[in-house]
Scaffold this motif. Structure first.
Motif, mmCIF file in Angstrom:
data_model
loop_
_atom_site.group_PDB
_atom_site.id
_atom_site.type_symbol
_atom_site.label_atom_id
_atom_site.label_comp_id
_atom_site.label_asym_id
_atom_site.label_seq_id
_atom_site.Cartn_x
_atom_site.Cartn_y
_atom_site.Cartn_z
ATOM 1 N N HIS A 111 7.237 -1.949 -35.253
ATOM 2 C CA HIS A 111 8.474 -2.694 -34.948
ATOM 3 C C HIS A 111 8.789 -3.749 -36.021
ATOM 4 O O HIS A 111 9.953 -3.924 -36.411
ATOM 5 C CB HIS A 111 8.297 -3.352 -33.575
ATOM 6 C CG HIS A 111 9.472 -4.096 -33.079
ATOM 7 N ND1 HIS A 111 10.544 -3.489 -32.479
ATOM 8 C CD2 HIS A 111 9.761 -5.418 -33.099
ATOM 9 C CE1 HIS A 111 11.436 -4.401 -32.145
ATOM 10 N NE2 HIS A 111 10.987 -5.589 -32.511
ATOM 11 N N HIS A 115 11.946 -4.122 -38.592
ATOM 12 C CA HIS A 115 12.788 -5.324 -38.738
ATOM 13 C C HIS A 115 12.953 -5.655 -40.228
ATOM 14 O O HIS A 115 14.061 -5.928 -40.694
ATOM 15 C CB HIS A 115 12.153 -6.529 -38.036
ATOM 16 C CG HIS A 115 12.632 -6.739 -36.634
ATOM 17 N ND1 HIS A 115 13.962 -6.819 -36.302
ATOM 18 C CD2 HIS A 115 11.950 -6.917 -35.462
ATOM 19 C CE1 HIS A 115 14.079 -7.024 -34.990
ATOM 20 N NE2 HIS A 115 12.870 -7.077 -34.458
ATOM 21 N N SER A 140 11.738 -13.474 -35.039
ATOM 22 C CA SER A 140 12.238 -12.887 -33.796
ATOM 23 C C SER A 140 11.720 -13.695 -32.617
ATOM 24 O O SER A 140 11.197 -14.804 -32.799
ATOM 25 C CB SER A 140 11.769 -11.437 -33.700
ATOM 26 O OG SER A 140 10.387 -11.417 -33.441
ATOM 27 N N ASP A 314 16.942 -6.520 -31.677
ATOM 28 C CA ASP A 314 16.296 -5.215 -31.527
ATOM 29 C C ASP A 314 17.307 -4.074 -31.404
ATOM 30 O O ASP A 314 18.264 -4.158 -30.633
ATOM 31 C CB ASP A 314 15.383 -5.232 -30.291
ATOM 32 C CG ASP A 314 14.137 -6.065 -30.548
ATOM 33 O OD1 ASP A 314 13.888 -6.429 -31.712
ATOM 34 O OD2 ASP A 314 13.409 -6.341 -29.576
HETATM 35 ZN ZN ZN Z 1 12.243 -7.349 -32.562
#
Ligand code: ZN
Ligand code: KG4
Length: 347
Positions: A111, A115, A140, A314
């Motif tokens: 993840h 990003h 984040s 996201d």
């Molecule tokens: Zn995220």
């Protein structure tokens, strides 16, 4: 020949699916779970159940909007971590089932890595990754990290938060001010009408803070002191003062968070002699941060890459894009089905 990659993202409270065709995003469906607002934060079990409820329709919508059939998909990519274990499992197991049924490879995606490269998504303002290594700031709700990103997709982490993430700092101080979850975008909106110099909230681990001796080489972050300071400030003033000065207080909190982020990111680029910076993750949607970082980069002659707002928070487009990049650069581990809630970021 067309190469269609389906991306699935379910690591936290957004259920998202996207199709990337030959490196271009052709659909990106994001369903933000509103249920958590009642609780002031993400409730993991509720997030998993919401993902389960939404995943079929979100994936269908992404495939339909891309104007293709499921059989036209060449690769299924899904977030494998880090994230909430139940939430990650819903997306990854769904992707696994789909890959198995369609007899297509599954590409698990980290993840955070997704990003980082969201700053170069095709319709982001500038989508060509720099030829040289660059400094990446990922900010984040769960992560605050500075790293050096190399061409071969290897990374050197040079700083992280030692307590709260930047997004958490926005959300938690916002909650103290009576704002709904997630408070980051609400503080952003209020701050536009406020005075950032109204109150001087602490900026930890910087030259201004007395707690750090070697701030020049310290690329770690800390936001817990800010949280305590905001709490004390609220306790010291009555409710009507806080209410009447909400925009100024929000602007001052935003100033404290974003100043540290900009200062350390620029210092890192200078220390390592790198001329490009990328900023990504939910907090990169913050208008104050975007402006401040752009101004600082312009002053230093540094190139700034920042995702379009839709790719900051996201989304599955970044998952499919990352899978595409991994394939291009020969970095895939197809058909690895492990769920990794605490997936480490190779650094
Ligand atoms: Zn995220
Ligand atoms: O990347 P993201 O969607 O999810 C995680 O991987 O954590 O980031 C969500 C975080 C939340 O903390 C949210 O408050 C923050 O990003 N955020 C913002 C803004 N938009 C989202 N923070 C400040 N200003 C914004 N405009």
């Amino acid at each position: 020949m067309r190469m269609n990659i389906l991306g699935i993202e379910t690591s936290c409270d957004e259920t998202s699916a996207a199709v990337v065709q030959n490196g271009r995003v052709i659909s990106n469906i994001i369903s933000s779970q509103l249920i958590h607002r009642h609780y002031g934060g993400v409730v993991p079990e509720l997030a998993s159940r919401e993902h389960e409820r939404l995943i079929v329709s979100v994936v269908d919508a992404a495939v339909n909007e891309a104007n293709i059939q499921k059989n036209d998909l060449d690769i299924i990519a899904a977030t494998a971590g880090p994230g909430l274990i139940g939430a990650v499992m819903v997306g990854l197991c769904f992707a696994q089932g789909m890959a198995y049924a369609l007899k297509k490879p599954l590409v698990p995606v980290n993840h955070i890595e997704a990003h980082i490269f969201s700053a170069f998504i095709e319709d982001a303002p500038d989508h060509t990754p720099p030829d040289d290594s660059f400094i990446s700031l990922t900010v984040s709700g769960g992560h605050t990290m500075l790293c050096i990103v190399n061409q071969d997709l290897s990374y050197k982490v040079i700083g992280r938060t030692i307590d709260d993430a930047a997004g958490e700092a926005f959300d938690k101080t916002g909650k103290m001010l009576g704002l709904d979850y997630p408070a980051g975008p609400l503080i952003d909106r209020l701050a536009r009408k406020g005075d950032p110099a109204f109150h001087n909230f602490p900026q930890a681990l910087t030259a201004q803070s007395r707690t750090s001796k070697s701030y020049h080489d310290n690329f770690d972050f800390s936001f817990s002191g800010l949280k305590t300071s905001v709490l004390n400030y609220i306790r010291k003033h009555d409710e009507s003062f806080i209410k009447n000065n909400l925009a100024d207080i929000a602007a001052s909190i935003q100033e404290a968070i974003t100043s540290v982020l900009v200062m350390k990111t620029i210092a890192a680029a200078k220390k390592y002699g790198l001329s490009s910076i990328s900023v990504a993750g939910g907090v990169s949607a913050n208008s104050g941060l975007r402006q401040k970082m752009q101004e600082a980069c312009d002053r230093q002659g540094i190139r700034l890459f920042i995702p379009g707002i839709v790719y900051s928070t996201d989304n599955a487009a970044m998952i499919a894009t990352m899978a595409n990049l991994k394939l291009e650069r020969g970095k895939t581990e197809p058909n690895n089905y492990d769920v990794a809630p605490f997936a480490s970021f190779r650094g």
